[in-house]
Design a protein around this motif. Structure first.
Motif, PDB file in Angstrom:
ATOM      1  N   GLU A   1       1.039  -1.204  -0.016  1.00 35.64           N
ATOM      2  CA  GLU A   1       0.781   0.213  -0.180  1.00 35.64           C
ATOM      3  C   GLU A   1       0.532   0.816  -0.006  1.00 35.64           C
ATOM      4  O   GLU A   1       0.236   2.359  -0.527  1.00 35.64           O
ATOM      5  CB  GLU A   1      -1.023   0.084   1.487  1.00 35.64           C
ATOM      6  CG  GLU A   1      -1.986  -1.196   1.385  1.00 35.64           C
ATOM      7  CD  GLU A   1      -1.238  -2.212   1.981  1.00 35.64           C
ATOM      8  OE1 GLU A   1       0.211  -2.636   2.362  1.00 35.64           O
ATOM      9  OE2 GLU A   1      -1.846  -2.882   2.706  1.00 35.64           O
TER      10      GLU A   1
ATOM     11  N   ILE B   1       1.723   3.199   2.628  1.00 40.77           N
ATOM     12  CA  ILE B   1       1.207   3.643   3.527  1.00 40.77           C
ATOM     13  C   ILE B   1       2.330   4.034   4.614  1.00 40.77           C
ATOM     14  O   ILE B   1       1.959   4.778   5.553  1.00 40.77           O
ATOM     15  CB  ILE B   1      -0.319   3.959   4.025  1.00 40.77           C
ATOM     16  CG1 ILE B   1      -0.020   2.416   4.248  1.00 40.77           C
ATOM     17  CG2 ILE B   1      -1.033   4.371   2.650  1.00 40.77           C
ATOM     18  CD1 ILE B   1      -1.731   1.841   5.286  1.00 40.77           C
ATOM     19  N   TYR B   2       3.446   2.798   4.877  1.00 45.77           N
ATOM     20  CA  TYR B   2       4.475   3.015   5.831  1.00 45.77           C
ATOM     21  C   TYR B   2       4.467   4.238   6.287  1.00 45.77           C
ATOM     22  O   TYR B   2       4.919   4.933   5.237  1.00 45.77           O
ATOM     23  CB  TYR B   2       5.713   2.185   5.665  1.00 45.77           C
ATOM     24  CG  TYR B   2       5.256   0.259   6.106  1.00 45.77           C
ATOM     25  CD1 TYR B   2       5.922  -0.252   6.599  1.00 45.77           C
ATOM     26  CD2 TYR B   2       3.796   0.131   4.821  1.00 45.77           C
ATOM     27  CE1 TYR B   2       5.831  -2.218   6.212  1.00 45.77           C
ATOM     28  CE2 TYR B   2       3.433  -1.607   5.008  1.00 45.77           C
ATOM     29  CZ  TYR B   2       5.245  -1.991   5.652  1.00 45.77           C
ATOM     30  OH  TYR B   2       3.956  -3.446   5.666  1.00 45.77           O
ATOM     31  N   THR B   3       4.765   4.230   7.536  1.00 42.52           N
ATOM     32  CA  THR B   3       6.106   6.053   8.042  1.00 42.52           C
ATOM     33  C   THR B   3       7.410   6.106   6.837  1.00 42.52           C
ATOM     34  O   THR B   3       7.858   4.845   6.791  1.00 42.52           O
ATOM     35  CB  THR B   3       5.910   6.588   8.976  1.00 42.52           C
ATOM     36  OG1 THR B   3       6.435   5.125   9.883  1.00 42.52           O
ATOM     37  CG2 THR B   3       4.791   6.047   9.866  1.00 42.52           C
TER      38      THR B   3
ATOM     39  N   LYS C   1      10.018   2.506   7.138  1.00 45.16           N
ATOM     40  CA  LYS C   1      10.775   1.792   5.753  1.00 45.16           C
ATOM     41  C   LYS C   1      12.148   1.956   5.568  1.00 45.16           C
ATOM     42  O   LYS C   1      11.974   1.243   5.396  1.00 45.16           O
ATOM     43  CB  LYS C   1      10.231   3.205   4.377  1.00 45.16           C
ATOM     44  CG  LYS C   1       8.500   3.261   3.915  1.00 45.16           C
ATOM     45  CD  LYS C   1       8.155   3.546   3.071  1.00 45.16           C
ATOM     46  CE  LYS C   1       6.914   3.831   2.752  1.00 45.16           C
ATOM     47  NZ  LYS C   1       6.194   4.339   1.271  1.00 45.16           N
TER      48      LYS C   1
ATOM     49  N   ASN D   1       4.264   6.705  -1.210  1.00 41.70           N
ATOM     50  CA  ASN D   1       3.476   6.520  -0.317  1.00 41.70           C
ATOM     51  C   ASN D   1       2.487   7.488  -1.662  1.00 41.70           C
ATOM     52  O   ASN D   1       2.206   9.412  -1.411  1.00 41.70           O
ATOM     53  CB  ASN D   1       3.610   7.600   1.146  1.00 41.70           C
ATOM     54  CG  ASN D   1       2.433   7.835   1.512  1.00 41.70           C
ATOM     55  OD1 ASN D   1       1.075   8.198   0.666  1.00 41.70           O
ATOM     56  ND2 ASN D   1       2.463   7.076   3.071  1.00 41.70           N
ATOM     57  N   TYR D   2       1.938   6.862  -2.036  1.00 42.73           N
ATOM     58  CA  TYR D   2       0.893   7.749  -3.776  1.00 42.73           C
ATOM     59  C   TYR D   2       0.176   8.068  -2.863  1.00 42.73           C
ATOM     60  O   TYR D   2      -0.980   9.319  -3.356  1.00 42.73           O
ATOM     61  CB  TYR D   2       0.580   6.772  -4.603  1.00 42.73           C
ATOM     62  CG  TYR D   2       0.102   5.297  -4.357  1.00 42.73           C
ATOM     63  CD1 TYR D   2      -1.280   5.164  -4.450  1.00 42.73           C
ATOM     64  CD2 TYR D   2       0.353   4.618  -4.376  1.00 42.73           C
ATOM     65  CE1 TYR D   2      -1.818   4.035  -4.150  1.00 42.73           C
ATOM     66  CE2 TYR D   2       0.135   3.096  -3.563  1.00 42.73           C
ATOM     67  CZ  TYR D   2      -1.546   3.184  -3.578  1.00 42.73           C
ATOM     68  OH  TYR D   2      -1.926   1.864  -3.199  1.00 42.73           O
ATOM     69  N   GLU D   3      -1.024   7.811  -1.602  1.00 39.10           N
ATOM     70  CA  GLU D   3      -1.961   8.003  -1.329  1.00 39.10           C
ATOM     71  C   GLU D   3      -2.091   9.849  -0.088  1.00 39.10           C
ATOM     72  O   GLU D   3      -2.721  10.816  -0.946  1.00 39.10           O
ATOM     73  CB  GLU D   3      -2.584   7.684   0.390  1.00 39.10           C
ATOM     74  CG  GLU D   3      -2.786   6.155  -0.913  1.00 39.10           C
ATOM     75  CD  GLU D   3      -4.232   6.426  -1.713  1.00 39.10           C
ATOM     76  OE1 GLU D   3      -5.135   7.243  -2.290  1.00 39.10           O
ATOM     77  OE2 GLU D   3      -4.323   5.183  -2.509  1.00 39.10           O
ATOM     78  N   ASN D   4      -0.567   9.888  -0.022  1.00 38.77           N
ATOM     79  CA  ASN D   4      -0.399  11.017   0.060  1.00 38.77           C
ATOM     80  C   ASN D   4       0.256  11.781  -0.913  1.00 38.77           C
ATOM     81  O   ASN D   4      -0.398  13.796  -1.097  1.00 38.77           O
ATOM     82  CB  ASN D   4       1.229  11.201   1.080  1.00 38.77           C
ATOM     83  CG  ASN D   4       0.632  11.072   2.452  1.00 38.77           C
ATOM     84  OD1 ASN D   4      -0.623  10.082   2.814  1.00 38.77           O
ATOM     85  ND2 ASN D   4       1.575  11.313   3.259  1.00 38.77           N
TER      86      ASN D   4
ATOM     87  N   ASN E   1      -3.176  13.382  -1.886  1.00 43.03           N
ATOM     88  CA  ASN E   1      -4.370  13.956  -0.980  1.00 43.03           C
ATOM     89  C   ASN E   1      -3.388  15.482  -1.177  1.00 43.03           C
ATOM     90  O   ASN E   1      -3.454  16.484  -0.514  1.00 43.03           O
ATOM     91  CB  ASN E   1      -4.141  13.268   0.378  1.00 43.03           C
ATOM     92  CG  ASN E   1      -5.027  12.449   0.189  1.00 43.03           C
ATOM     93  OD1 ASN E   1      -5.823  12.048  -0.082  1.00 43.03           O
ATOM     94  ND2 ASN E   1      -4.380  11.401   1.269  1.00 43.03           N
TER      95      ASN E   1
ATOM     96  N   TYR F   1       5.409  16.035   1.515  1.00 42.61           N
ATOM     97  CA  TYR F   1       6.186  14.655   2.758  1.00 42.61           C
ATOM     98  C   TYR F   1       7.085  13.438   2.221  1.00 42.61           C
ATOM     99  O   TYR F   1       7.659  13.002   1.938  1.00 42.61           O
ATOM    100  CB  TYR F   1       4.567  13.580   3.150  1.00 42.61           C
ATOM    101  CG  TYR F   1       4.935  12.590   3.417  1.00 42.61           C
ATOM    102  CD1 TYR F   1       5.234  12.336   5.095  1.00 42.61           C
ATOM    103  CD2 TYR F   1       4.748  11.754   2.882  1.00 42.61           C
ATOM    104  CE1 TYR F   1       4.885  11.324   5.599  1.00 42.61           C
ATOM    105  CE2 TYR F   1       4.587  10.215   3.600  1.00 42.61           C
ATOM    106  CZ  TYR F   1       5.419  10.512   5.119  1.00 42.61           C
ATOM    107  OH  TYR F   1       5.220   8.730   5.986  1.00 42.61           O
TER     108      TYR F   1
ATOM    109  N   GLU G   1      10.415  11.273   2.170  1.00 40.86           N
ATOM    110  CA  GLU G   1      10.256  10.230   1.571  1.00 40.86           C
ATOM    111  C   GLU G   1      11.092   9.724   0.252  1.00 40.86           C
ATOM    112  O   GLU G   1      12.725   8.122   0.597  1.00 40.86           O
ATOM    113  CB  GLU G   1       8.814   9.789   0.907  1.00 40.86           C
ATOM    114  CG  GLU G   1       8.994   8.435   1.404  1.00 40.86           C
ATOM    115  CD  GLU G   1       7.315   7.782   0.881  1.00 40.86           C
ATOM    116  OE1 GLU G   1       7.011   6.843   1.797  1.00 40.86           O
ATOM    117  OE2 GLU G   1       6.892   7.480  -0.518  1.00 40.86           O
TER     118      GLU G   1
END
Length: 247
Positions: free
Chosen positions: A75, A77-79, A83, A103-106, A109, A114, A118
């Motif tokens: 996913e 979504i790990y911090t 990671k 973190n494609y969800e971040n 959004n 962020y 990363e």
């Protein structure tokens, strides 16, 4: 052209996903590792908990097959700290290549800052240990515009923070192969998405993953300009056979 040197032979199912016991699933992993050694594939891509097993088998066989593993999978979504910890352990266990899920969800959004942090920190960890790093952007979860923007973001972070000779060691990768799509839509590499990635991540190399199952599809991807192909159908591709794999 030796197509085997483009192939990252891949098995990433957990026992639960495969509907198997740990030992049964481990046997499949061992089979994939042995096959990669026998076929002289570029790399075997496995889960982090199987890296030390691969290291032992490859060393025993005196093989040059590289070991890759996935970080923050599937996913993403790990911090950042999680990671980095997972990647550090994988390096200690013997991994040569780290395929991080961005973190494609971040990113979707709007938190590009962020994602930049990363990309920078996790890439620095890999490069400082002389490892190849790949960033999975999960194209099936993104719009065309987002694919272009995220590929560009990764490129810009790398160009701003790393030496030119290191660019070849930081890939942009299409997919995990595990993303659930609707109405049978592709969840991995397609020609249009790979072209967008190539155009916007250059000079970084691109890895096509998910959905490449035939020799012809692999050759098409290579002709477009991809440097690596992630597939659970590596042997079938290499020998021109039909694959029944869904990854």
């Amino acid at each position: 052209m030796n197509i085997k040197q483009f192939l990252d032979s891949t098995y990433l199912k957990t026992p639960a996903q495969a509907g198997l016991s740990f030992e049964e699933n481990k046997k499949i992993v061992e089979g994939f590792i042995a096959e990669a050694i026998e076929e002289h594939f570029k790399l075997i891509m496995i889960r982090p908990d199987m890296v030390s097993l691969a290291k032992k088998m490859i060393a025993k066989a005196e093989s040059k097959v590289l070991i890759g593993t996935v970080i923050g999978f599937p996913e993403g979504i790990y911090t950042i700290e999680e990671k980095l910890a997972e990647a550090t352990q994988a390096i200690e266990d013997g991994a040569d290549e780290l395929d991080y899920v961005c973190n494609y969800e971040n990113f979707k959004n709007g938190d590009s800052q962020y994602v930049k942090e990363e990309i920078l920190k996790c890439t620095q960890l890999g490069i400082s240990h002389h490892k190849t790093v790949k960033w999975i952007i999960e194209v099936a979860a993104l719009t065309d515009q987002q694919i272009i923007q995220l590929s560009t973001l990764i490129k810009n972070v790398v160009i701003a923070n790393f030496k030119e000779e290191q660019y070849q060691d930081v890939f942009v990768k299409s997919s995990t192969g595990f993303y659930k799509t609707e109405a049978g839509k592709p969840n991995g590499a397609t020609v249009p998405t790979i072209i967008m990635m190539l155009e916007n991540s250059s000079p970084l190399p691109v890895k096509a993953a998910g959905g490449v199952r035939t020799y012809e599809e692999a050759i098409e991807m290579i002709s477009l300009g991809v440097k690596r192909i992630g597939t659970s159908s590596a042997k079938a591709i290499a020998h021109g056979n039909i694959s029944e794999s869904n990854y």
